[in-house]
Design an enzyme around this catalytic site. Structure first.
Site, mmCIF file in Angstrom:
data_model
loop_
_atom_site.group_PDB
_atom_site.id
_atom_site.type_symbol
_atom_site.label_atom_id
_atom_site.label_comp_id
_atom_site.label_asym_id
_atom_site.label_seq_id
_atom_site.Cartn_x
_atom_site.Cartn_y
_atom_site.Cartn_z
ATOM 1 N N GLY A 145 0.806 -1.209 0.000
ATOM 2 C CA GLY A 145 0.000 0.000 0.000
ATOM 3 C C GLY A 145 0.835 1.252 0.000
ATOM 4 O O GLY A 145 2.043 1.209 0.229
ATOM 5 N N ARG A 163 -0.145 8.148 3.357
ATOM 6 C CA ARG A 163 0.109 9.563 3.195
ATOM 7 C C ARG A 163 1.605 9.796 3.065
ATOM 8 O O ARG A 163 2.054 10.621 2.322
ATOM 9 C CB ARG A 163 -0.431 10.287 4.416
ATOM 10 C CG ARG A 163 -0.355 11.760 4.292
ATOM 11 C CD ARG A 163 -0.821 12.358 5.572
ATOM 12 N NE ARG A 163 -1.289 11.273 6.452
ATOM 13 C CZ ARG A 163 -2.137 11.446 7.404
ATOM 14 N NH1 ARG A 163 -2.622 12.595 7.603
ATOM 15 N NH2 ARG A 163 -2.495 10.445 8.186
ATOM 16 N N PHE A 164 2.373 9.021 3.852
ATOM 17 C CA PHE A 164 3.828 9.153 3.789
ATOM 18 C C PHE A 164 4.412 7.839 3.307
ATOM 19 O O PHE A 164 4.365 6.853 4.003
ATOM 20 C CB PHE A 164 4.392 9.459 5.168
ATOM 21 C CG PHE A 164 3.711 10.607 5.827
ATOM 22 C CD1 PHE A 164 3.832 11.883 5.318
ATOM 23 C CD2 PHE A 164 2.946 10.398 6.966
ATOM 24 C CE1 PHE A 164 3.212 12.938 5.936
ATOM 25 C CE2 PHE A 164 2.323 11.458 7.577
ATOM 26 C CZ PHE A 164 2.444 12.737 7.072
ATOM 27 N N GLY A 165 4.959 7.828 2.140
ATOM 28 C CA GLY A 165 5.700 6.667 1.675
ATOM 29 C C GLY A 165 4.866 5.415 1.486
ATOM 30 O O GLY A 165 3.658 5.476 1.272
ATOM 31 N N ASP A 210 -7.085 11.175 13.133
ATOM 32 C CA ASP A 210 -7.258 10.777 11.731
ATOM 33 C C ASP A 210 -7.927 9.412 11.656
ATOM 34 O O ASP A 210 -7.502 8.532 10.909
ATOM 35 C CB ASP A 210 -5.915 10.767 10.997
ATOM 36 C CG ASP A 210 -6.080 10.725 9.476
ATOM 37 O OD1 ASP A 210 -7.196 11.032 8.995
ATOM 38 O OD2 ASP A 210 -5.121 10.377 8.786
#
Ligand SMILES: *[C@@H]1O[C@H](CO)[C@@H](O)[C@H](O)[C@H]1NC(C)=O
Ligand SMILES: *[C@@H]1O[C@H](CO)[C@@H](O)[C@H](O)[C@H]1NC(C)=O
Ligand SMILES: *[C@@H]1O[C@H](CO)[C@@H](O)[C@H](O)[C@H]1NC(C)=O
Ligand SMILES: *[C@@H]1O[C@H](CO)[C@@H](O)[C@H](O)[C@H]1NC(C)=O
Ligand SMILES: *[C@@H]1O[C@H](CO)[C@@H](O)[C@H](O)[C@H]1NC(C)=O
Length: 493
Positions: free
Chosen positions: A202, A205-207, A323
Site C-alpha cells: 500500500g 500519506r507518507f511513503g 485521523d
C-alpha cells in the site's frame, strides 16, 4: 537555521545551541562513519548496552529530532546507559555499565585485581571467569526473585534476541515487563535490519507500506522518505508511549533510520494483518451481525484505551487520534479491529494541561473531519475537543461498517461517508457546506429499525454526530453500549 522551522518544538533549545556553536555543525566521534567523525545540528551520542553479556558501545551523532524521541538522550540503567553532549568530540569517552565487573564487588576488589594483573595475569583470568559466572548467576537469581515488574530485566538485548524468540514472544515480554513502551533501540535496529521486504501492500500519506519477513514471520514495514522524517519520528514516538499497547491498537515493533550518508530511509515495523484495512475489508466482504458487533466493539475498545488517561508511574497519557477512518483501522484474522496510523495523534499532559505538540489544526482527512474542525470553532485549549472530534469520525466508520452488515440477505454496497453529497476528494469548503451549514449527516436506512443491533448502531451514530461536540458519547460509553449488544444477542439466540 532552517531546522527551527522543521522542528518547532525544539526551537528554544536549538536557538541556544546554535548560538553556542555559531551555527556550525557539532563534530562527534562516530564509529561507523568515514574518518570516524560525523557532524550534526543535534548532539553527540554515547551509549553502552549489555549485549550478549558484554558491553557494547555506540558513539554517533543524533539529529535534533532524535533527541526528543525513541533515541532518548539520557538513560542510566544497569543494562544500558546513554548520554548526549554538546561540544566537539565530547563523546570521545567510553562509558561503562555499573554492574559489569565492579558494581557487585566491594571497591577493595579493584585494588586486589590490580595487584593480580601485575603478579599473576593467569590467575586474574581464572578469577575473572569465576567472577563472571557468579555475577551472571547472582543476577539471574535477583531477577527471578522479586523483579518481575522491574522494567530492566526483560529488556536486556541478550534476553530479547539471543534465542529463537518469535515476535509474539518479544511482544509478550514487553507487555508483561510493565514497561510496554517499546523495545530498546538496539533491538529495534537489529530487528529492522534483518527484515526481508517481500511486496508493497500500500501507499500511505507518507511513503509506502511493505509486507516483509522477520525470522519467517510476516511484518508490515512502513517506509517514509527522508522528507517525512518528522512524521516517522512522531509516529514512532506515539507508538512508544508507555502502556499504549492494546490488542485493538496496531502492535508496534520497531523504528529504524538507515543512513548511508546521502540518503536516509526511515522504517516503522509493526504487526502484519493480512486482511488489510477495514476499508478494503468492507469493500470485499459483507458482515454477519456478530461480525459487525465484534468489529464495532473492538474498535471502540481500542479508541477508549487511546483516549483514557492512566495515572501512575506506569500510566499513560490520554491520546487523541485525529485521523480515524476506515483506511486507518486494520482487520485482524479473528475479525477484530486494530487502530493504526498514529502519526497525527496528540498526547495530553494532565498535570500541566498541555498538549505535547503545537496542535496545527485541520490535520487529518477532510471527509472525516468533525464540523467544529471544518468551521474552525474547535477549542484547542481543551483536550476533550480532540477526543470529541475522534468520536464524530468513529460514528462515520460505524456507518460504513453497519451498511455492510447482512441481515436476512439484505445489506448495502460499500460507500464512503458523504459519498452522495461531496466530490471524490472534497475540499474543506465542500465538507463545511454540508456538515456545518446544512448540518447533513449520512443517511440511516429505515430497515435498520428492524434489527436490534442495527437500530442500536444507528442510535450510537446519531449520538456521535451531534453538532454540539460536548453532547457526543464517549468512547467508553460506546464500548459499553456495543458490549451489551453482544450479551443481548447471546440471550436471544
Ligand atoms: C578523511 O580522511 C581523508 C584522508 O584519510 C581526508 O582526505 C579527508 O579530508 C577526511 N575527511 C574528513 C571529512 O575529515
Ligand atoms: C541496578 O543497580 C542498582 C544500583 O545502581 C541496584 O540497587 C539494583 O539492584 C540493580 N538492579 C539489578 C536488576 O541488578
Ligand atoms: C579521542 O581520545 C583519544 C585518547 O584519549 C585521543 O588519542 C584522540 O585523539 C581523541 N580523538 C579525537 C577526535 O579527539
Ligand atoms: C544511498 O542509498 C540511495 C538509495 O538507495 C542510493 O541512491 C545512494 O547511491 C546510496 N548512497 C551511498 C553513498 O551508498
Ligand atoms: C482475537 O485475537 C487476539 C489476539 O490477537 C485475542 O487476544 C482476542 O481475544 C481475540 N478475540 C476474539 C474475539 O477471538
Amino acid at each position: 537555521m532552517a531546522h527551527h522551522h522543521k522542528y518547532p518544538a525544539l526551537g528554544a533549545a536549538l536557538i541556544f545551541l546554535s548560538f553556542a556553536q555559531l551555527s556550525t555543525g557539532l563534530k562527534c566521534i562516530c564509529q561507523l562513519c568515514i574518518n570516524n567523525t560525523c557532524e550534526t545540528e543535534g548532539a553527540c551520542w554515547n551509549s553502552v548496552t549489555l549485549y550478549d553479556g558484554k558491553e557494547k558501545v555506540v558513539k554517533s551523532c543524533v539529529s535534533p529530532s532524535e533527541m526528543k524521541g525513541p533515541l532518548f538522550c539520557y538513560s542510566s540503567r544497569n543494562v544500558s546507559k546513554r548520554q548526549c553532549c554538546f561540544t566537539d568530540f565530547c563523546n570521545n569517552v567510553t562509558l561503562h555499565l555499573p554492574q559489569v565487573g565492579n558494581s557487585s564487588n566491594p571497591p577493595s576488589w579493584g585494588a586486589l585485581e590490580l595487584a593480580a594483573v601485575i603478579i599473576v595475569p593467569v590467575c586474574l583470568l581464572c578469577l575473572g571467569i569465576i567472577l563472571g559466572i557468579c555475577t551472571v548467576h547472582s543476577q539471574r537469581c535477583t531477577y527471578s526473585k522479586a523483579k518481575k515488574h522491574d522494567v530492566e530485566e526483560p529488556l536486556t538485548d541478550r534476553n530479547l534476541l539471543s534465542s529463537e524468540k518469535s515476535l509474539k514472544d518479544l511482544i509478550f515480554d514487553l507487555t508483561t515487563s510493565g514497561s510496554g513502551s517499546g523495545l530498546p533501540l538496539l533491538v529495534q535496529r537489529t530487528i529492522a535490519r534483518t527484515i526481508i521486504l517481500h511486496e508493497i501492500i500500500g501507499k500511505g500519506r507518507f511513503g509506502e507500506v511493505w509486507r516483509g519477513k522477520w525470522r519467517g514471520e510476516d511484518v508490515a514495514v512502513k517506509i517514509f522518505s527522508s522528507r517525512d522524517e518528522r512524521s516517522w519520528f512522531r509516529e514512532a514516538e506515539i507508538y512508544q508511549t508507555i502502556m499504549l499497547r492494546h490488542e485493538n491498537i496496531l502492535g508496534f515493533i520497531a523504528a529504524d533510520n538507515k543512513d548511508n550518508g546521502t540518503w536516509t530511509q526511515l522504517w516503522l515495523v509493526s504487526e502484519y494483518h493480512e486482511y488489510g484495512s477495514l476499508f478494503d475489508y468492507l469493500n470485499r466482504y459483507t458482515l454477519s451481525v456478530e461480525g459487525m458487533i465484534l468489529l464495532a466493539l473492538s474498535i471502540a475498545s481500542g479508541l477508549a484505551h487511546l483516549h483514557m488517561e492512566i495515572i501512575g508511574t506506569q500510566g499513560k497519557p490520554a491520546i487523541a487520534h485525529r485521523d480515524l477512518k476506515s483506511k486507518n483501522i486494520l482487520v485482524k484474522k479473528n475479525g477484530t479491529g486494530a487502530i493504526a496510523d498514529l502519526g497525527l495523534a496528540v498526547k495530553h499532559d494532565s498535570i500541566t494541561n498541555t498538549i505535547d505538540i503545537p496542535s496545527n489544526h485541520r490535520v487529518g482527512t477532510k471527509r472525516y473531519m468533525a464540523p467544529e474542525i471544518l468551521d474552525d470553532t474547535i477549542n484547542m485549549n481543551n483536550f476533550e475537543s480532540f477526543k470529541r472530534a475522534d468520536i464524530y469520525s468513529l460514528g462515520l466508520v460505524y456507518w460504513e461498517l453497519t451498511r455492510r452488515c447482512s441481515v436476512r440477505g439484505i445489506y448495502e454496497d460499500y460507500q464512503l461517508p458523504y459519498y452522495d453529497l461531496v466530490p471524490c476528494d472534497p475540499s474543506i469548503d465542500d465538507m463545511r457546506k454540508i456538515a456545518c451549514d446544512q448540518k447533513l449527516r449520512p443517511n440511516i436506512p429505515n430497515q435498520w429499525q428492524n434489527c436490534e443491533a442495527l437500530r442500536v448502531m444507528g442510535k450510537i451514530m446519531r449520538e456521535c454526530w451531534y453538532a454540539n461536540a460536548a453532547a457526543r458519547l464517549t468512547a467508553l460509553r460506546i464500548k459499553k453500549t456495543v458490549c451489551q449488544l453482544t450479551v443481548s444477542k447471546d440471550v436471544k439466540d
